[in-house]
Write a protein that holds these residues in place. Structure first.
Motif, PDB file in Angstrom:
ATOM      1  N   THR A 107     -14.682   3.130  20.213  1.00  0.00           N
ATOM      2  CA  THR A 107     -14.906   4.485  20.705  1.00  0.00           C
ATOM      3  C   THR A 107     -15.836   5.209  19.726  1.00  0.00           C
ATOM      4  OG1 THR A 107     -12.687   4.500  21.667  1.00  0.00           O
ATOM      5  CG2 THR A 107     -13.773   6.644  21.374  1.00  0.00           C
ATOM      6  N   PRO A 108     -17.069   5.520  20.132  1.00  0.00           N
ATOM      7  CA  PRO A 108     -18.032   6.122  19.203  1.00  0.00           C
ATOM      8  C   PRO A 108     -17.510   7.377  18.485  1.00  0.00           C
ATOM      9  CG  PRO A 108     -19.156   5.458  21.201  1.00  0.00           C
ATOM     10  CD  PRO A 108     -17.672   5.266  21.447  1.00  0.00           C
ATOM     11  N   ALA A 109     -16.761   8.222  19.178  1.00  0.00           N
ATOM     12  CA  ALA A 109     -16.228   9.425  18.527  1.00  0.00           C
ATOM     13  C   ALA A 109     -15.252   9.052  17.418  1.00  0.00           C
ATOM     14  CB  ALA A 109     -15.545  10.329  19.553  1.00  0.00           C
ATOM     15  N   ASP A 110     -14.460   8.003  17.617  1.00  0.00           N
ATOM     16  CA  ASP A 110     -13.535   7.555  16.582  1.00  0.00           C
ATOM     17  C   ASP A 110     -14.282   6.952  15.394  1.00  0.00           C
ATOM     18  OD1 ASP A 110     -11.407   8.404  18.083  1.00  0.00           O
ATOM     19  OD2 ASP A 110     -10.442   6.440  18.237  1.00  0.00           O
ATOM     20  N   VAL A 111     -15.327   6.192  15.667  1.00  0.00           N
ATOM     21  CA  VAL A 111     -16.112   5.592  14.583  1.00  0.00           C
ATOM     22  C   VAL A 111     -16.643   6.688  13.657  1.00  0.00           C
ATOM     23  CG1 VAL A 111     -18.196   4.265  14.020  1.00  0.00           C
ATOM     24  CG2 VAL A 111     -16.710   3.519  15.888  1.00  0.00           C
ATOM     25  N   GLN A 112     -17.060   7.794  14.240  1.00  0.00           N
ATOM     26  CA  GLN A 112     -17.563   8.905  13.420  1.00  0.00           C
ATOM     27  C   GLN A 112     -16.448   9.581  12.619  1.00  0.00           C
ATOM     28  OE1 GLN A 112     -20.751   9.539  12.795  1.00  0.00           O
ATOM     29  NE2 GLN A 112     -21.225   7.784  14.092  1.00  0.00           N
ATOM     30  N   GLN A 113     -15.190   9.280  12.934  1.00  0.00           N
ATOM     31  CA  GLN A 113     -14.050   9.865  12.230  1.00  0.00           C
ATOM     32  C   GLN A 113     -13.502   8.985  11.104  1.00  0.00           C
ATOM     33  OE1 GLN A 113     -12.204  12.848  12.492  1.00  0.00           O
ATOM     34  NE2 GLN A 113     -14.136  13.418  13.435  1.00  0.00           N
ATOM     35  N   PHE A 114     -14.046   7.777  10.935  1.00  0.00           N
ATOM     36  CA  PHE A 114     -13.494   6.856   9.939  1.00  0.00           C
ATOM     37  C   PHE A 114     -13.386   7.516   8.568  1.00  0.00           C
ATOM     38  CE2 PHE A 114     -14.809   2.539  12.034  1.00  0.00           C
ATOM     39  CZ  PHE A 114     -13.955   2.798  13.089  1.00  0.00           C
TER      40      PHE A 114
ATOM     41  N   SER B 267       0.839  -1.211   0.000  1.00  0.00           N
ATOM     42  CA  SER B 267       0.000   0.000   0.000  1.00  0.00           C
ATOM     43  C   SER B 267       0.868   1.253   0.000  1.00  0.00           C
ATOM     44  CB  SER B 267      -0.931   0.001   1.214  1.00  0.00           C
ATOM     45  OG  SER B 267      -1.854  -1.067   1.126  1.00  0.00           O
ATOM     46  N   ILE B 268       1.947   1.236   0.782  1.00  0.00           N
ATOM     47  CA  ILE B 268       2.873   2.366   0.819  1.00  0.00           C
ATOM     48  C   ILE B 268       3.525   2.540  -0.552  1.00  0.00           C
ATOM     49  CG2 ILE B 268       5.074   3.188   1.774  1.00  0.00           C
ATOM     50  CD1 ILE B 268       4.191   1.832   4.448  1.00  0.00           C
ATOM     51  N   GLU B 269       3.989   1.438  -1.124  1.00  0.00           N
ATOM     52  CA  GLU B 269       4.631   1.496  -2.440  1.00  0.00           C
ATOM     53  C   GLU B 269       3.683   2.039  -3.508  1.00  0.00           C
ATOM     54  OE1 GLU B 269       5.972  -2.521  -3.045  1.00  0.00           O
ATOM     55  OE2 GLU B 269       7.612  -2.306  -1.585  1.00  0.00           O
ATOM     56  N   LYS B 270       2.409   1.714  -3.412  1.00  0.00           N
ATOM     57  CA  LYS B 270       1.425   2.184  -4.376  1.00  0.00           C
ATOM     58  C   LYS B 270       1.104   3.661  -4.171  1.00  0.00           C
ATOM     59  CE  LYS B 270      -3.226   1.850  -5.995  1.00  0.00           C
ATOM     60  NZ  LYS B 270      -3.647   3.198  -5.691  1.00  0.00           N
ATOM     61  N   GLY B 271       1.325   4.162  -2.964  1.00  0.00           N
ATOM     62  CA  GLY B 271       1.017   5.559  -2.660  1.00  0.00           C
ATOM     63  C   GLY B 271      -0.325   5.747  -1.987  1.00  0.00           C
ATOM     64  N   ASN B 272      -0.879   4.681  -1.426  1.00  0.00           N
ATOM     65  CA  ASN B 272      -2.158   4.772  -0.720  1.00  0.00           C
ATOM     66  C   ASN B 272      -2.020   5.550   0.586  1.00  0.00           C
ATOM     67  OD1 ASN B 272      -3.459   3.210  -2.608  1.00  0.00           O
ATOM     68  ND2 ASN B 272      -4.181   1.679  -1.155  1.00  0.00           N
ATOM     69  N   GLY B 273      -3.083   6.247   0.965  1.00  0.00           N
ATOM     70  CA  GLY B 273      -3.201   6.750   2.317  1.00  0.00           C
ATOM     71  C   GLY B 273      -3.490   5.557   3.212  1.00  0.00           C
ATOM     72  N   ILE B 274      -2.996   5.566   4.442  1.00  0.00           N
ATOM     73  CA  ILE B 274      -3.168   4.405   5.320  1.00  0.00           C
ATOM     74  C   ILE B 274      -3.641   4.863   6.693  1.00  0.00           C
ATOM     75  CG2 ILE B 274      -2.020   2.430   6.402  1.00  0.00           C
ATOM     76  CD1 ILE B 274       0.015   2.501   4.130  1.00  0.00           C
ATOM     77  N   ILE B 275      -4.652   4.156   7.212  1.00  0.00           N
ATOM     78  CA  ILE B 275      -5.083   4.364   8.593  1.00  0.00           C
ATOM     79  C   ILE B 275      -5.208   3.002   9.270  1.00  0.00           C
ATOM     80  CG2 ILE B 275      -6.343   6.475   8.028  1.00  0.00           C
ATOM     81  CD1 ILE B 275      -8.945   4.885   8.596  1.00  0.00           C
ATOM     82  N   GLY B 276      -5.126   3.013  10.576  1.00  0.00           N
ATOM     83  CA  GLY B 276      -5.342   1.810  11.357  1.00  0.00           C
ATOM     84  C   GLY B 276      -6.622   1.965  12.167  1.00  0.00           C
ATOM     85  N   ILE B 277      -7.328   0.877  12.329  1.00  0.00           N
ATOM     86  CA  ILE B 277      -8.503   0.849  13.203  1.00  0.00           C
ATOM     87  C   ILE B 277      -8.292  -0.303  14.178  1.00  0.00           C
ATOM     88  CG2 ILE B 277     -10.994   0.516  13.383  1.00  0.00           C
ATOM     89  CD1 ILE B 277     -11.257   1.725  10.573  1.00  0.00           C
ATOM     90  N   ARG B 278      -8.089   0.070  15.448  1.00  0.00           N
ATOM     91  CA  ARG B 278      -7.848  -0.938  16.483  1.00  0.00           C
ATOM     92  C   ARG B 278      -9.185  -1.567  16.876  1.00  0.00           C
ATOM     93  NH1 ARG B 278      -3.486  -0.046  20.681  1.00  0.00           N
ATOM     94  NH2 ARG B 278      -3.853   2.097  20.111  1.00  0.00           N
ATOM     95  N   ILE B 279      -9.287  -2.883  16.648  1.00  0.00           N
ATOM     96  CA  ILE B 279     -10.533  -3.590  16.943  1.00  0.00           C
ATOM     97  C   ILE B 279     -10.480  -4.345  18.265  1.00  0.00           C
ATOM     98  CG2 ILE B 279     -11.308  -3.724  14.549  1.00  0.00           C
ATOM     99  CD1 ILE B 279     -10.181  -6.548  14.407  1.00  0.00           C
ATOM    100  N   ASP B 280      -9.307  -4.409  18.861  1.00  0.00           N
ATOM    101  CA  ASP B 280      -9.134  -4.965  20.203  1.00  0.00           C
ATOM    102  C   ASP B 280      -8.393  -3.923  21.028  1.00  0.00           C
ATOM    103  OD1 ASP B 280     -10.282  -7.619  20.102  1.00  0.00           O
ATOM    104  OD2 ASP B 280      -8.650  -8.137  18.734  1.00  0.00           O
ATOM    105  N   PRO B 281      -8.944  -3.534  22.197  1.00  0.00           N
ATOM    106  CA  PRO B 281      -8.373  -2.429  22.967  1.00  0.00           C
ATOM    107  C   PRO B 281      -6.896  -2.556  23.295  1.00  0.00           C
ATOM    108  CG  PRO B 281     -10.436  -3.175  23.959  1.00  0.00           C
ATOM    109  CD  PRO B 281     -10.108  -4.131  22.848  1.00  0.00           C
TER     110      PRO B 281
END
Length: 153
Positions: A119-126, A85-99
């Protein structure tokens, strides 16, 4: 704007990857992306073939979401997907599904934003996080930010 997003996850988190993909159909959650992924495992044990199939999905995306579960940091496939993904030039985010899940080194090294699934506030930021990740890439920085057309036709 609907984005094509590759969803990277460790196989044990397949149901949560399906859940993330289903969020795009929930009117109460602010996400607007089309998931590109291999939610159904490739029926092969040939690593070259599997790699080609994964790269085909990444090729058609502008961002990558890495679902971070308890085993993700130790997954060689997730490491490869982050690198591709980095090599392709994609933007990357992580979503932690286990605390208490460890962040994969590739995400930390890249400086990816990490949000929490629980975290509901984070879900709204996806959706906004996807846009921030794309904007942080060289491709995103070179995109025009105005919406005024310069077409003279």
């Amino acid at each position: 704007m609907t984005r094509h997003v590759f969803i990277s996850y460790q196989h044990g988190d397949q149901m949560r990857a399906r859940g993330l993909n289903l969020m795009t159909y929930n009117r109460n959650v602010n996400v607007d992306f089309t998931g590109r992924h291999l939610l159904d495992p490739v029926k092969s044990h040939d690593p070259d073939y599997i790699s080609r199939k994964i790269k085909e999905q990444i090729k058609g995306s502008s961002a990558t979401i890495v679902l971070i579960g308890k085993q993700t940091a130790g997954s060689e496939w997730v490491d490869k997907e982050i690198q591709w993904s980095i090599e392709k030039g994609n933007g990357i985010i992580g979503i932690r599904i286990d605390p208490d899940a460890a962040i994969p080194d590739g995400l930390t090294d890249y400086g990816a934003e990490v949000l929490d699934w629980y975290t509901p506030a984070d879900v709204q930021q996806f959706d906004a996080a996807i846009e921030r990740a794309i904007a942080a890439t060289s491709r995103g920085r070179n995109m025009p930010t105005n919406t005024v057309s310069t077409c003279s036709r």
